[in-house]
Structures are given as structure tokens and as C-alpha cells.
Design a protein around this motif. Structure first.
Motif, mmCIF file in Angstrom:
data_model
loop_
_atom_site.group_PDB
_atom_site.id
_atom_site.type_symbol
_atom_site.label_atom_id
_atom_site.label_comp_id
_atom_site.label_asym_id
_atom_site.label_seq_id
_atom_site.Cartn_x
_atom_site.Cartn_y
_atom_site.Cartn_z
ATOM 1 N N SER A 132 0.839 -1.202 0.000
ATOM 2 C CA SER A 132 0.000 0.000 0.000
ATOM 3 C C SER A 132 0.870 1.247 0.000
ATOM 4 O O SER A 132 2.001 1.243 0.499
ATOM 5 C CB SER A 132 -0.897 0.017 1.244
ATOM 6 N N GLY A 133 0.333 2.313 -0.548
ATOM 7 C CA GLY A 133 1.039 3.581 -0.543
ATOM 8 C C GLY A 133 0.895 4.292 0.796
ATOM 9 O O GLY A 133 0.018 3.974 1.605
ATOM 10 N N VAL A 134 1.767 5.254 1.015
ATOM 11 C CA VAL A 134 1.739 6.059 2.233
ATOM 12 C C VAL A 134 1.320 7.487 1.900
ATOM 13 O O VAL A 134 0.354 8.016 2.445
ATOM 14 C CB VAL A 134 3.123 6.059 2.922
ATOM 15 N N GLU A 135 2.060 8.114 0.985
ATOM 16 C CA GLU A 135 1.813 9.489 0.574
ATOM 17 C C GLU A 135 2.482 9.691 -0.784
ATOM 18 O O GLU A 135 3.609 9.221 -0.977
ATOM 19 C CB GLU A 135 2.388 10.471 1.594
ATOM 20 N N PRO A 136 1.854 10.353 -1.721
ATOM 21 C CA PRO A 136 2.475 10.509 -3.038
ATOM 22 C C PRO A 136 3.848 11.181 -2.973
ATOM 23 O O PRO A 136 4.033 12.157 -2.237
ATOM 24 C CB PRO A 136 1.469 11.373 -3.800
ATOM 25 N N VAL A 137 4.789 10.644 -3.745
ATOM 26 C CA VAL A 137 6.083 11.291 -3.936
ATOM 27 C C VAL A 137 5.912 12.325 -5.039
ATOM 28 O O VAL A 137 5.295 12.051 -6.075
ATOM 29 C CB VAL A 137 7.166 10.272 -4.317
ATOM 30 N N THR A 138 6.458 13.518 -4.818
ATOM 31 C CA THR A 138 6.350 14.594 -5.792
ATOM 32 C C THR A 138 7.722 15.210 -6.034
ATOM 33 O O THR A 138 8.694 14.914 -5.335
ATOM 34 C CB THR A 138 5.399 15.696 -5.292
ATOM 35 N N ALA A 139 7.783 16.096 -7.013
ATOM 36 C CA ALA A 139 9.022 16.811 -7.295
ATOM 37 C C ALA A 139 9.443 17.684 -6.131
ATOM 38 O O ALA A 139 10.621 18.043 -6.007
ATOM 39 C CB ALA A 139 8.847 17.666 -8.552
#
Length: 336
Positions: free
Chosen positions: A61-68
Motif C-alpha cells: 500500500s502507498g503512504v503518501e504521493p512522492v512529488t518533485a
């Protein structure tokens, strides 16, 4: 390369699985099926996967989106594997995969030691497929999985004291001092690697880096034939990790070739330091076996590390490399 569609089918089958199992053990299936397909064994890919399937876990499962904006905070956090894979999936969907690779390679390269070097190996297999065939959806997704796994397991190695080097990769590997602490797994042992020969430190030209990296892959593969018993599984990575880097070089700007050599040498030497045996055994030549017969034997054995070392041995392409593959078959537990 495979033109039957089998590799794409296998990758699609695997992309519902996570990059690891039991919280630390790598999912080797994407690398092994790519190696089998590349060596003319596409017919065996799905039967092999059926045997390996018990080692697969569901995608995390994901935790929090990775962004630039926040990627630095997520780098090296294995809990964020799903977030990183999703990030690279978006990046590769929006830009040419070579551009994404060129941007992220220097960011990820210092941490290629995380995950026992498996993430960079997975990337190397994915890049080989993309360079040699069509950029299909499953193959691009596989690159996203490999890069995402690498980012999640990113672990740098720092404070390495450089020892006097040697002229050849073979002599340099022989000069690697073994660590004193021989307990624990890869991360625990890696923490004790403090001194390595400076074999590649003086290289500054891209073409020289390519030649030296080729030499390193050959030397590490040859060394397995006489030193693999130090740890039959982990010492495979002394050859397959630098070979993953070598396979990726054609997709990278020349400016990245020298740092790639430096990182690959450190990884190969570190694995050697952690697992080298007290003494080598006598070299046993492969006899009259040809490469295709060695591949058949590796497939019959089934162990994923045996398959991947055999794949690298065929890249090296000489008698001693085939002997290394056969040695891995003799030392390793078969897949049942």
C-alpha cells in the motif's frame, strides 16, 4: 530478445506483486524472466514463474504521493516503495524513459547498495529490454518498478578509506581486505566496510570507464569460479551489480559513465569484502559444454541467482565465465 510476447505477459503478471517479501527479501522474478527471455528460453518463463510464485507478495500500500517537491524526504524509505513506483510510473508516462533515467540515475547511483544491490540489477534488466526491443507498456512499467524500488531502498556508502590500488580488476579484487565481522546480513556487514582499493578512482574519461567496467564484470564473474563458496548467493552480486550498470551505460549520457564506474567498483568490492572466502578452490574448466547447454542447466536448476549469474556469464562469453555459472549451479539450492 523475446518477440513472442511472453516477457510482456510475465511482467504484467508480476506487476501486481511487490518488490520484496517478508520485509527484506527481494522479488527476483522480473530479473530472472527477463534473463530467460533474453537467452532464448521464453517457453520456460511461465512454468518457472509457477514455481517461483510462492515467493511473491501482494503489491504494498502507498503512504503518501512522492512529488518533485518532497522526493528527498522519501528517498531511502522502504515503506514508500509503492509511492516511488507510482511516481516513476507517472514520470515515464509523461516523458521519454531515457530522459527520466538520465535525470534520476545520478540521484540514485550513490545509494545502489541498498536492497543488496538488487534494485540497480532490476533496472539493468529493464533497460536492456528497452534498448533491444520495443518500448511496450509492461517494459516501461518494469523500469518504473525498478527505479521506484531503488529509490525506496536507496542507501549510500560513505567514509571509505582508499587503499593502494592495482593495475587490473582481478588484482584489485584480490586486494580487497575482508571485513572482520562476518555475522549478520548484507546491511549489517556493509556497515563494516571501511577500506577498499582505489582501482577506479583515477578514471576520468567515459570510454576508459566503459572498458574498465567491462573488465570488472569479467574479473568478478571469473572470480566466482574459484571464490563463490564464500557465499554462493551474495557473491553473485559482485558480478551482476556492475553488469547491470554496464548494460545501462548505452542509455545514459557519457557524462554519467565515469561516476557509474566508480559506484559499480565500490559495490563489487564491498560485496567481495563482505563475503570472500578464506581461500579459493581449484579452478574447474567447463569441459565441452557450450553456452546454450549451460543456460539449459541453469534453467533446470531454477535458482534465480544461478539464472542471473549465467546470464552475466554469457555476456562475458568465455570459458572461465561458463565455469563460474556451473560453479553456481553446484553450490546453490535448486528451486523446487
Amino acid at each position: 530478445m523475446d518477440t513472442t510476447g511472453t516477457l510482456d505477459e510475465a511482467l504484467q503478471r508480476l506487476h501486481g506483486s511487490g518488490p520484496e517479501r517478508l520485509g527484506r527479501l527481494t522479488n527476483h522474478a522480473p530479473m530472472a524472466v527477463e534473463a530467460l527471455a533474453a537467452r532464448g528460453q521464453a517457453r520456460a518463463v511461465h512454468p518457472w514463474l509457477d514455481l517461483y510464485a510462492r515467493k511473491l507478495e501482494e503489491f504494498p500500500s502507498g503512504v503518501e504521493p512522492v512529488t518533485a517537491a518532497n522526493w528527498r524526504l522519501a528517498l531511502g524509505d522502504p515503506r514508500r516503495a509503492a509511492d516511488w513506483i507510482a511516481f516513476f510510473g507517472r514520470e515515464i508516462a509523461e516523458r521519454p524513459w531515457r530522459d527520466v533515467l538520465a535525470q534520476w540515475w545520478p540521484r540514485l547511483l550513490p545509494g545502489m547498495y541498498g536492497g543488496s544491490t538488487h534494485p540497480v540489477i532490476r533496472v539493468g534488466h529493464a533497460v536492456r529490454t528497452l534498448l533491444n526491443g520495443e518500448s511496450t507498456g509492461p517494459r516501461l512499467t518494469e523500469l518504473a518498478h525498478g527505479l521506484g524500488y531503488w529509490a525506496a531502498r536507496h542507501r549510500p556508502v560513505t567514509d571509505i578509506a582508499l587503499l593502494p590500488g592495482a593495475d587490473s580488476a582481478t588484482d584489485a579484487l584480490d586486494a580487497v581486505p575482508p571485513i572482520a565481522a562476518r555475522e549478520g546480513g548484507f546491511p549489517a556487514r556493509l556497515a563494516h566496510v571501511r577500506r577498499l582499493p582505489e582501482w577506479a578512482a583515477a578514471v576520468t574519461e567515459p570510454d576508459v570507464a566503459h572498458r574498465r567496467l567491462t573488465e570488472l564484470v569479467r574479473a568478478a564473474t571469473h572470480r566466482y569460479a574459484t571464490h563463490g563458496h564464500g557465499e554462493e548467493t551474495m557473491l553473485v552480486h559482485a558480478a551482476t551489480a556492475p553488469n547491470a550498470v554496464l548494460r545501462t551505460l548505452p542509455a545514459l549520457p557519457h557524462a554519467l559513465w565515469v561516476p557509474s564506474l566508480h559506484a559499480a567498483w565500490t559495490a563489487s568490492a564491498a560485496v567481495t569484502a563482505m563475503y570472500a572466502p578464506d581461500a579459493p578452490v581449484a579452478y574447474t574448466p567447463p569441459g565441452t559444454l557450450i553456452p546454450e547447454e549451460v543456460v539449459e542447466r541453469a534453467l533446470a536448476h531454477g535458482d534465480e541467482h544461478v539464472i542471473k549469474l549465467t546470464d552475466t556469464a554469457l555476456d562475458v562469453g568465455d570459458e572461465r565465465a561458463l565455469a563460474a555459472a556451473l560453479r553456481a549451479i553446484d553450490l546453490s539450492e535448486p528451486l523446487r
